[in-house]
Design an enzyme around this catalytic site. Structure first.
Site, PDB file in Angstrom:
ATOM      1  N   TYR B 439       2.657   6.773  -0.024  1.00 51.98           N
ATOM      2  CA  TYR B 439       2.313   5.501  -0.683  1.00 51.98           C
ATOM      3  C   TYR B 439       2.578   4.301   0.218  1.00 51.98           C
ATOM      4  O   TYR B 439       3.103   4.445   1.298  1.00 51.98           O
ATOM      5  CB  TYR B 439       2.907   5.382  -2.085  1.00 51.98           C
ATOM      6  CG  TYR B 439       4.399   5.396  -2.316  1.00 51.98           C
ATOM      7  CD1 TYR B 439       5.331   5.207  -1.330  1.00 51.98           C
ATOM      8  CD2 TYR B 439       4.864   5.576  -3.625  1.00 51.98           C
ATOM      9  CE1 TYR B 439       6.683   5.205  -1.620  1.00 51.98           C
ATOM     10  CE2 TYR B 439       6.222   5.565  -3.931  1.00 51.98           C
ATOM     11  CZ  TYR B 439       7.115   5.377  -2.919  1.00 51.98           C
ATOM     12  OH  TYR B 439       8.447   5.364  -3.200  1.00 51.98           O
ATOM     13  N   GLU B 440       2.141   3.152  -0.241  1.00 59.15           N
ATOM     14  CA  GLU B 440       2.114   1.950   0.626  1.00 59.15           C
ATOM     15  C   GLU B 440       1.303   2.221   1.893  1.00 59.15           C
ATOM     16  O   GLU B 440       1.649   1.733   2.964  1.00 59.15           O
ATOM     17  CB  GLU B 440       3.527   1.510   1.013  1.00 59.15           C
ATOM     18  CG  GLU B 440       4.321   0.915  -0.088  1.00 59.15           C
ATOM     19  CD  GLU B 440       3.651  -0.312  -0.686  1.00 59.15           C
ATOM     20  OE1 GLU B 440       3.688  -0.450  -1.907  1.00 59.15           O
ATOM     21  OE2 GLU B 440       3.081  -1.124   0.081  1.00 59.15           O
ATOM     22  N   GLY B 441       0.234   2.968   1.740  1.00 60.39           N
ATOM     23  CA  GLY B 441      -0.589   3.328   2.900  1.00 60.39           C
ATOM     24  C   GLY B 441      -0.087   4.629   3.490  1.00 60.39           C
ATOM     25  O   GLY B 441       1.064   4.715   3.949  1.00 60.39           O
TER      26      GLY B 441
END
Lengths: 594, 594
Positions: B439-441
């Site tokens: 997550y967060e890229g």
């Protein structure tokens, strides 16, 4: 959802082209294992595993095994799947005809086992352990025990389990406490508690045959005082029918990270009736004969899960559209390109594929060596095979399971956030495969086995033999311009492995901590060379078949081989530097400093 | 069981000795952030996280969040823990005094956040996302919105959530479909469905403030047509009291591999009332301002779990007796030695420790750069800080989370079979930390961000600046004999990073696939240098303090630094070779060939 189609074509490549299995099998006296039979087994095995076993995989994880008052219930569908497995004769491929088996080569059975493990790794443990128990009993049990137990185990009507670990000892079995008291009838009474007994109790088979490690009253301390006993869940009457329940019970099952469809049991033996298998105090030796087989199988578990993860990730990467190719839109009429256009997605996929296919070839070769070791008519060949099997078994077990975890994690990553969600099935693969790095000896123990036992064995004969074999292979193809891109990196790698081996022999002689400090890096270095050897050999076959091949199979073999040589092999540089830096960095800190 | 004691001493080392934080803070106008206050916050934060938060970690995983008809119930103990967190003021450390915060440096808050994440990563997401929403709102929301919402968020009475992802788009937000229709009162009505919304619904706060990305009716296609809206669960009256329920609801929550105590929601917005935050069509820009903060925090999650895993594994390795030291028994009166005597067990522990402590130093330094970027009085210094933050944020996010997974897996391995059993707590760490790579890229996206956006930024100024900075550091210590063992490998590493950077600039200009093909290896190479720099700097401090230190702290710093230089740094050899081998191996196969 995870998908699985058995990689039959690649298995055929390994068996027919890489190993020339039909010829090998014939030389080893497996007259029936023709090329046609090989294909039939691969194709029928594929159908069976895809359609009967694979559908049980998700539900097996969701439901897990249930424990109630000594009874273990396997997940929905496991009983039907197990019955189908036995009825179709898949349990007995490599078992002796004498006990109702099909007498086929181990090497062939191994390819079926890969499919079975891919389809449901947790489920595959029940037949896997039965097979392991069969191997040990065939080698060490009395004729009477064999006659009474093996045919039912070959059928799968009865299953097998290995009872080694106790709560205070796993690796260090010398400390085990379970006791065996001789009885007047020539049998023994066993008392003790074992943990982590896979398939120790379940509802798939009519009887469960435990091979239990225990101490006789007069046994010496340590590993030289361990004996092996056959302890059945139900006693067996003279006529082969089941008698009374033996004094053993399952106390509980573990809640685990994965392989939730496999029961992991605490087993209590209370005056359980047992029979000695093999000689007194030689139980560990007998158990290891079975464990070599199990270790290769566990190594294969890494491959089996990597294969499912790879196929599922490729499928997702072709379907999921997101972003654009760096070189410009590939599908300008769609809102985005499939993510397989991205170099970094390809890196994750190709890394998994290159390691998996290389591992499949290596497992095939090592399995063939086990068949040679057992059956070759020429003792020199048997010795050569034995050397290589001894050397490469820890490599196969540890490296291929490490690779399996890496590949499953990479393939989960391809799914982005969806990979983390249970229903997509990818996180189960990561959880399931993780145990393969631990059981049958934690991977660090195999690294120690490699450097401390296998390297010095016969004054270094196995490793010398392997290095010579590799150098001869590189030399054989040295003049072939087309193969240079594969042979040159392999040759460099073999030089690094040779350097590491020489360094280790010297350093280890001066400081007993050096082998252990270098062990893990050394094992990984040897593994990369072993896989690299398989890729170079595969490439040497593919270059001659790529013209006129309209399936793309050989072209892809060559491109994957290139990937391995250029993007995986360079790791050997760092491994050599790290391992030859010596043990000081590891050993200097006091235990309190950690 | 997993254990956790906050590493206060190491945090003090980073803040006081490595970063000279008090001086830095004063120069940045944080007059209250004295050395004493720093210590108080570390010590009180440690007590709080160890005693109040950590006990909720296992139960949080066991129970997970429950969903019933739109309502989400967090695991037992989460409500009490959240209340205690708010009441003690831990939510507001780095928030502005204007909104009721304590106005302390980000850098200081970050150390508390590490402890909170170690204590319960799933729980830490609720305050973490609130903090993220605070940062974005503070930068872009109107004064009216700030006045009405921020004080309650700083208190924790209301929490925050980020609503970006839709089922068909995560990375590629340009495709998002949620629509915002302007209303006569100047507000908007939002309609659409978002997925993977962490903390989108739960029972910890009175209100939940969503920052939702959506399209205005006249918005251009793609990423330039995305706006950000504040959408509260309950509308807020003029006087700040809660009004009616907004048109939004949680449709379901995901079943996940880990962080089961954090709700991951499907959110349906049906004529949900929202307010524009920032300029129309500039929503992605505003969201990224918050995401940089979140990315550093997510990187830190890798460290946070690695720390718990390391401490737990050390504890186990000291207690568990099994086998004997290679140099002979260390405890001849016991049946076996503790496994910490084995070089390979030490390898697993030291690898985790060396990477974790290095990562902690790096995170501290990058956080300080974010404070400098925001507050330094000299614009040249602000620019320098901005360059380094831009360059190193993807490195921190991706590498430290990869390291976290590696460390947790290594530490699980130390436990052998027990590591795989749920009750021991190690497998939860592996499952929890895994999301931080996604997550967060996803980490591959950060690697792309590094090579495709950050390297070319300002004609390569950030990377040039970083390389110059590193070279100057190495040169500064070049004459110091005592430091040669640290500076020489770092210097070699910097040369490799420089070569890789130059290669990439040339190759990327010719072929747009090269940056993506090299991205992951390049990021890892830069990360090893960045961590290596922290170790060399730490060593340069420790050599001057090791004499007369009777705690062993500096001696251990030096020995761990040595481990990193000799056994981790060599990986840079293979990374350079792999990445400069070019993109052909990745791009040659057709999509069908996979």
């Amino acid at each position: 959802m995870a998908i699985y189609k058995a990689p039959v074509r690649d298995m055929q490549f390994v068996l027919h082209e890489l190993l020339e299995a039909e010829t090998e099998f014939k030389a080893l006296g497996f007259d029936e294992a023709s090329s046609d039979l090989i294909d039939t087994i691969l194709e029928e095995g594929a159908k069976f595993c895809e359609s009967v076993i694979f559908p049980t995989n998700r539900v097996g994880d969701e439901q897990g095994c249930k424990f109630d008052n000594g009874h273990v219930t396997t997940p929905a569908g496991f009983q039907e799947a197990y019955k189908a497995l036995c009825e179709a004769g898949w349990m007995s491929l490599a078992c002796d005809t004498e006990f109702g088996g099909q007498g086929l080569p181990n090497t062939l059975s191994v390819f079926f086992e890969e499919m079975l493990q891919s389809a449901n790794m947790a489920f595959s443990l029940y037949p896997g352990l039965t097979r392991g128990a069969y191997v040990a009993m065939k080698a060490y049990a009395s004729d009477e025990l064999k006659r009474r137990f093996l045919p039912k185990m070959v059928e799968g009507t009865w299953s097998g389990a290995m009872a080694l670990t106790e709560s205070h000892c796993g690796t260090d079995l010398g400390m085990l406490r379970t006791r065996a008291e001789p009885q007047e009838d020539g049998g023994f009474h066993l008392n003790g508690t074992k943990i982590f007994i896979t398939g120790g109790e379940h509802d798939l088979a009519e009887n469960i045959i435990h091979l239990v490690l225990a101490r006789l009253p007069d046994a010496p301390e340590g590993t030289k005082g361990i004996s092996m006993f056959l302890v059945p869940k139900f006693l067996v009457n003279e006529d082969g029918s089941l008698g009374e329940r033996n004094g053993m019970s399952c106390g509980s099952i573990e809640h685990k990270m994965g392989i939730r469809g496999a029961s992991t049991c605490v087993m209590n033996y209370e005056n359980a009736k047992g029979w000695l298998v093999g000689e007194p105090n030689r139980g560990l030796h007998a158990m290891f004969s079975m464990m070599n087989h199990e270790r290769i199988m566990v190594g294969q578990q890494g491959l089996s899960q990597a294969e499912v993860a790879y196929q599922s990730a490729v499928d997702y990467a072709r379907e999921r559209v997101q972003g654009r190719a760096p070189t410009g839109p590939k599908f300008p009429d769609q809102p985005a390109d499939p993510i397989i256009v991205h170099p970094d997605v390809r890196r994750m996929l190709l890394n998994s594929r290159a390691q998996s296919e290389g591992a499949r070839a290596l497992l095939g070769w090592v399995s063939l060596l086990t068949d040679r070791e057992e059956r070759h008519t020429d003792p020199t060949e048997r010795e050569a095979a034995e050397d290589l099997v001894a050397l490469l078994t820890p490599v196969v077990k540890a490296f291929i399971t490490d690779m399996g975890t890496e590949a499953c994690n990479n393939c989960l990553q391809v799914f982005g956030g969806h990979g983390y969600i249970t229903e997509w099935g990818m996180e189960q693969l990561v959880r399931d495969v993780r145990i393969s790095q631990i059981y049958e000896g934690a991977n660090g123990i195999h690294a120690m086995d490699l450097v401390s036992r296998k390297l010095p064995m016969h004054q270094g004969r196995p490793v010398r033999r392997y290095l010579e074999f590799l150098n001869a292979f590189v030399k054989e193809h040295a003049e072939d311009q087309e193969l240079e891109e594969f042979m040159a990196p392999l040759g460099e790698g073999v030089k690094r492995l040779t350097k590491a081996t020489e360094w280790l022999a010297k350093a280890g002689a001066k400081n007993p901590d050096e082998p252990g400090a270098a062990a893990y890096d050394y094992l990984r270095l040897m593994a990369l060379i072993a896989i690299g050897h398989m890729w170079a050999k595969s490439a040497s076959i593919a270059v001659n078949k790529v013209d006129g091949d309209n399936t793309g199979f050989y072209r892809t073999k060559l491109s994957t081989a290139r990937y391995f040589m250029k993007r995986v092999m360079p790791q050997t540089l760092g491994l050599l530097a790290s391992l030859t830096s010596g043990s000081d960095t590891l050993m200097a800190p006091d235990a309190e400093a950690f």
